[in-house]
Scaffold this active site. Structure first.
Site, PDB file in Angstrom:
ATOM      1  NE  ARG A 169      -0.390   0.287   5.717  1.00 35.58           N
ATOM      2  CZ  ARG A 169       0.057   1.096   5.218  1.00 35.58           C
ATOM      3  NH1 ARG A 169      -0.608   2.819   5.009  1.00 35.58           N
ATOM      4  NH2 ARG A 169       0.518   1.612   6.365  1.00 35.58           N
ATOM      5  NE  ARG A 173      -1.296  10.625   5.998  1.00 37.91           N
ATOM      6  CZ  ARG A 173      -0.276  11.028   7.226  1.00 37.91           C
ATOM      7  NH1 ARG A 173      -0.143  12.038   6.934  1.00 37.91           N
ATOM      8  NH2 ARG A 173       0.161   9.691   7.330  1.00 37.91           N
ATOM      9  NE  ARG A 277      17.368   8.665   4.902  1.00 33.09           N
ATOM     10  CZ  ARG A 277      16.537   7.859   6.083  1.00 33.09           C
ATOM     11  NH1 ARG A 277      15.247   8.467   5.819  1.00 33.09           N
ATOM     12  NH2 ARG A 277      17.243   7.008   6.573  1.00 33.09           N
ATOM     13  CD  GLU A 297      20.118   6.538   4.216  1.00 32.83           C
ATOM     14  OE1 GLU A 297      19.361   6.303   3.765  1.00 32.83           O
ATOM     15  OE2 GLU A 297      19.806   7.069   5.842  1.00 32.83           O
ATOM     16  CE1 TYR A 345      14.293  -0.865   9.159  1.00 30.41           C
ATOM     17  CE2 TYR A 345      11.466  -1.139   8.251  1.00 30.41           C
ATOM     18  CZ  TYR A 345      12.961  -0.011   8.562  1.00 30.41           C
ATOM     19  OH  TYR A 345      13.075   0.781   9.423  1.00 30.41           O
ATOM     20  CG  ASP A 347       8.406   0.767  12.094  1.00 27.37           C
ATOM     21  OD1 ASP A 347       9.379   0.954  11.217  1.00 27.37           O
ATOM     22  OD2 ASP A 347       7.737   0.783  11.310  1.00 27.37           O
TER      23      ASP A 347
END
Length: 366
Positions: A169, A173, A277, A297, A345, A347
């Site tokens: 996904r 917004r 970035r 990076e 991975y 968080d």
């Protein structure tokens, strides 16, 4: 001396486990091959600025217990992650919201933005790769300017060669909200992450610059149990082949100016820019220092000796991981945890939750 637990890795998973074990009067030896604690959330002070040595880490969660837990060890500020994308000098807000759509198409009506995206979306019976998945979700403009270049640099592969599930996904917004995360709790610890890990490890013996595999037989003999947070394939001698990772390369500069880019994180989404970035660390803590520290990076293929960051969860690697996991599940004297040992991975809040749950399950048995 025989320890109750040998903990391989002084990152957040190992440090939290050590803290919980120490509360139960268990003895812990924590070893890490690096010269510092904290793993990839390690922060160091440069010019009075807390620099995220291994990339930006923003703590966010909806888990109140996890939030209350980390707040025992630090005061968190109100930092809100609102990255910006630079596409050939054009600046766009992330995640995709009305600010993005206004910049792209000049529309201020959410209904108009929805119509444009719907018109641009490409219908597939079942998207076969990341490009088809992205086009089916957000259409061509957003894909071409804000997804394609960044993703191909990040993974080192064409979007057509990446599996669709990488972007199941995409956050779209139709509000003017630049907050990247929807979580209830979000912030950066004042003073950086390293003091949190140091507090968690108080009371445990810690040995840095220490490679478990260089003295494996010795370490296996000095503790009743091992908590292992390193690479799972390395633990088993790569017998099912090495698991693939992407890694990161950082280039940092101290600049004699108070502000370089006006934001903590700016993503470079064009393909010509070699880095993904730029991080300007002082903005994580609303710094007012006279100088600034910026980090470029770069994403690259993992090679032995690099720090593994992102698992390449394709079919081949996942099959190999399951073979390793089958061996791990049979181990009685070893507890596996963390992103490398689980080839996933995570968080930060998930690491906290998993370590807490693992420690409680283990310590409640005793």
């Amino acid at each position: 001396m025989k320890y109750d637990y040998l903990i391989v890795g002084a990152g957040p998973f190992g440090a939290i486990f050590a803290y919980e074990a120490m509360k139960c009067n268990k003895t812990c030896l924590v070893i890490d091959k690096r010269d510092h604690v904290g793993g990839n959330i390690y922060t160091e002070q440069v010019e009075g600025i807390n620099v995220h040595k291994y990339g930006a880490h923003i703590f966010h969660t909806n888990d109140k217990e996890v939030w209350d837990y980390v707040n025992r060890f630090a005061t968190f500020n109100r930092y809100t992650n609102s990255p910006v994308a630079n596409f050939n000098g054009e600046m766009y807000n992330l995640p995709f919201n009305m600010n993005t759509f206004y910049r792209l198409w000049g529309v201020s009506d959410p209904t108009e933005a929805e119509k444009i995206i719907e018109k641009q979306r490409v219908q597939y019976d079942e998207p076969q790769n990341l490009e088809e998945q992205a086009l089916s979700l957000v259409g061509r403009d957003i894909y071409e300017k804000l997804i394609k270049g960044y993703t191909e640099k990040q993974w080192g592969r064409a979007c057509k060669d990446l599996p669709a599930f990488i972007i199941k996904r995409l956050p779209v917004r139709f509000t003017w909200d630049n907050n990247y995360f929807n979580d209830q709790y979000q912030g950066i610890p004042v003073g950086g992450y390293t003091p949190i890990i140091e507090k968690l490890l108080e009371g445990s013996e810690v040995r840095l610059n220490t490679d478990y595999f260089a003295q494996r037989e010795y370490f296996d003999g000095i503790a009743t149990k091992t908590v292992y947070t390193g690479m799972l394939d390395e633990f088993y001698g790569y017998q099912f082949g090495p698991l693939e990772y992407r890694t990161l390369h950082f280039e940092s500069d101290i600049l004699d100016q108070p502000n370089f880019q006006g934001n903590a994180v700016v993503n470079y989404t064009d393909q010509a820019t070699p880095f993904t970035r730029i991080i300007e660390h002082k903005h994580f803590e609303f710094g007012t220092q006279p100088k600034t520290v910026v980090t470029r990076e770069y994403s690259k293929e993992y090679q032995p000796g690099d720090e593994p960051y992102y698992p390449v969860n394709n079919q081949k690697n996942n099959a190999s991981y399951l073979s390793y996991k089958e061996l791990a599940d049979k181990e009685e004297g070893v507890i596996f945890g963390g992103r490398l040992a689980e080839y996933k991975y995570y968080d930060m809040w998930q690491i906290v939750r998993n370590s807490l749950d693992t420690a409680r399950k283990e310590l409640n048995k005793l």
